[in-house]
Design a protein around this motif. Structure first.
Motif, short mmCIF file in Angstrom:
data_model
loop_
_atom_site.label_atom_id
_atom_site.label_comp_id
_atom_site.label_asym_id
_atom_site.label_seq_id
_atom_site.Cartn_x
_atom_site.Cartn_y
_atom_site.Cartn_z
N UNK A 416 0.83 -1.20 0.00
CA UNK A 416 0.00 0.00 0.00
C UNK A 416 0.87 1.26 0.00
N UNK A 417 1.93 1.25 0.78
CA UNK A 417 2.81 2.43 0.83
C UNK A 417 3.48 2.68 -0.51
N UNK A 418 3.76 1.61 -1.23
CA UNK A 418 4.46 1.78 -2.50
C UNK A 418 3.53 2.26 -3.61
N UNK A 419 2.28 1.80 -3.61
CA UNK A 419 1.36 2.15 -4.69
C UNK A 419 0.46 3.34 -4.35
N UNK A 420 0.38 3.68 -3.07
CA UNK A 420 -0.42 4.83 -2.63
C UNK A 420 0.44 5.67 -1.68
N UNK A 424 -1.03 13.04 1.80
CA UNK A 424 -2.26 13.82 1.85
C UNK A 424 -3.34 13.27 0.93
N UNK A 425 -3.00 12.26 0.12
CA UNK A 425 -3.98 11.60 -0.73
C UNK A 425 -3.78 10.09 -0.61
N UNK A 426 -4.07 9.53 0.57
CA UNK A 426 -3.73 8.11 0.83
C UNK A 426 -4.50 7.12 -0.03
N UNK A 427 -5.57 7.55 -0.70
CA UNK A 427 -6.34 6.64 -1.53
C UNK A 427 -6.08 6.84 -3.02
N UNK A 428 -5.08 7.65 -3.36
CA UNK A 428 -4.79 7.94 -4.76
C UNK A 428 -3.66 7.06 -5.26
N UNK A 429 -3.92 6.32 -6.32
CA UNK A 429 -2.94 5.42 -6.89
C UNK A 429 -1.85 6.19 -7.63
N UNK A 430 -0.62 5.76 -7.44
CA UNK A 430 0.49 6.29 -8.22
C UNK A 430 1.38 5.11 -8.59
N UNK A 431 1.16 4.58 -9.79
CA UNK A 431 1.88 3.39 -10.23
C UNK A 431 3.34 3.62 -10.53
N UNK A 432 3.78 4.89 -10.53
CA UNK A 432 5.19 5.14 -10.82
C UNK A 432 6.09 4.67 -9.68
#
Length: 509
Positions: A416-420, A424-432
């Protein structure tokens, strides 16, 4: 590059009259009065009138000339014509124009055939700019000068004992020049041994210099590791202080000369303070036994800023804590620094730390050592050597008990920490923040790809935000991911955020 040059030239052409007015106001009365705002023409006019003062910065280090390197204490100019008007925490267009003018003006002056301080200053070149606060640059002339020396200080730098004797007439032997240096200090810096001997025989004071002994002949002999000259100088006159200052001991350690270090340690001295550049291991070993131990700090600095495995092993052999975090890097552990894999010694350093008992799961700052290796692997454009080291370190840490299931500093499961990752936006995905290779590595090491956060799995959230057919969702299912719980994040097009993952996946295939 062409656009930047065009903009700079435009600024300079527009600001030309203003620069002329500024130059006229800032220079002393004997400085040339520029007529056209042309730095080359102004420098030629100044030289024709015998005015060779340089335009100097107005920042915190005074007398530093733009465009020119002076191999002098603090990089100061021998003579100043006035301020360049450049200084402060940011550069405005007007300051940039002044910097261009001042740099061109100064370079033209020091390149003039009649420039009188050619052994001190020259036009800057690549690699300059980092040594103005050290002493190494004092040891060599800026360039070869053939005309006879004009004063005793110049004679001490590049003349003979006869030149010194002739120019000493009517001048105190311990007089200071504009840099706070005596003739003896300059002779010591340049290694002009015959002149050192001549001045010593005339009774020159080896401890004399500006700021106490800061720019004295003794201090310079120590900093440059000139042990024969050091012995000669300290025999002339007892030192004027009870204890050797810490900065002198630091100079001695950095010089690499063990005899000088041992001499200072044998007398009353302040403790080695551990700052400055990383020294040779031979002299560093001598001060690690001082009552104020610096082994932990040395370990962190060697891992953070260098490829010095010899200092890493030296620090560990003299009692450094393999789990050290210091004032230099309180957010970082020794093993975390080594685990990044940036230095060629990284794998060897990790092995040395593990052999010394480093905790593979120690949390320092916001991450454990395993995540430092992972952070390097997800950078994307790495050299093959760096990626290979980070991968080897990752597997080495796993073999020594690193647990990829431990919660992150924010209490989240690792995936979860790696993909989100956004606080301040803990539910926003960041695949980078994930790569296909890294996902396979973690899954193979035992990371729980179905760890729940607020009652849902990563795959459920990824399918909602990136789509069930996205490369990231497919890779998660490939390593055993299952959609559990109800996703709560926003439905959005996250293809840009996943582009990095897609590229890495394609490359892995």
């Amino acid at each position: 590059m062409r656009l930047a040059l065009a903009v700079a030239l435009l600024i300079l052409s527009v600001a030309g009259p203003q620069i002329t007015a500024w130059a006229q106001a800032a220079r002393p009365n004997d400085a040339p009065k520029p007529q056209r705002g042309d730095p080359l023409a102004d420098a030629t006019l100044a030289a024709s009138n015998g005015n060779f003062g340089l335009l100097i910065d107005s920042g915190p280090i005074r007398h530093t000339p733009p465009g020119v390197t002076c191999l002098t204490p603090l990089g100061r100019a021998p003579k100043a014509a006035g301020p360049s008007g450049v200084g402060g925490d940011f550069i405005t267009p007007a300051m940039h124009a002044r910097w261009l003018y001042s740099s061109a003006y100064n370079r033209a002056l020091v390149d003039h055939p009649d420039y009188p301080d050619g052994d001190l200053c020259r036009a800057s070149r690549q690699g300059d700019g980092s040594s103005s606060r050290s002493f190494e640059h004092l040891a060599s002339p800026a360039r070869t000068v053939t005309q006879p020396p004009r004063d005793v200080f110049e004679a001490a730098r590049r003349g003979t004992a006869e030149d010194v004797g002739r120019l000493l007439a009517g001048s105190p032997i311990d007089a200071l020049d504009v840099f706070g240096m005596t003739a003896l200090a300059w002779a010591t810096a340049r290694g002009n041994v015959p002149v050192v001997e001549d001045l010593a025989s005339r009774g020159a004071d080896p401890w004399q210099g500006s700021y106490g002994m800061y720019f004295s002949a003794v201090r310079i002999s120590i900093a440059l590791g000139r042990v024969d000259t050091f012995r000669r100088l300290i025999a002339l006159k007892p030192k004027p202080m009870h204890r050797w200052p810490a900065y002198v001991l630091r100079d001695a350690v950095a010089s690499g000369n063990t005899e000088i270090v041992q001499h200072i340690l044998a007398e009353p001295h302040e403790y080695y303070d551990g700052s400055g550049d990383l020294p040779p291991a031979a002299t560093m070993a001598l001060v690690l036994g001082d009552p104020k131990r610096q082994a932990d700090d040395l370990l962190i600095r060697a891992l953070d800023r260098s490829d010095r495995l010899d200092l890493v092993t030296l620090a560990l052999s003299t009692g450094a804590n393999p789990n050290a975090t210091t004032k230099v890097a309180p957010w970082q552990s020794a093993l975390g620094l080594a685990a990044r894999g940036f230095a060629t010694m990284s794998v060897d350093a990790v092995e040395a730390l593990l052999a010394a008992g480093a905790d593979v799961n120690l949390m320092a700052g916001d991450r454990r050592p395993l995540w430092h290796a992972a952070a390097t692997l997800k950078m994307g454009r790495l050299s093959d050597e760096t990626a290979e080291r980070a991968r080897a370190i990752f597997l080495l840490l796993i073999r020594h008990g690193a647990d990829p299931r431990l919660l992150n500093v924010d209490g989240k499961p690792p995936l979860w920490s790696m993909l989100f990752p956004r606080p301040h936006e803990p539910n926003t995905l960041d695949g980078s923040f994930m790569t296909a290779e890294l996902l396979l590595l973690f899954a193979g090491a035992g990371m729980d790809v179905n760890a729940l956060w607020n009652g849902r799995s990563v795959l459920a959230e990824v399918e909602k935000q990136a789509g069930p057919d996205s490369p990231l969702a497919a890779s998660l299912r490939q390593v055993g991911g299952v959609a559990i719980g109800s996703a709560s994040g926003p439905v959005a097009d996250h293809r840009p955020a996943e582009r990095r993952f897609r590229n890495d996946e394609t490359g892995a295939r």
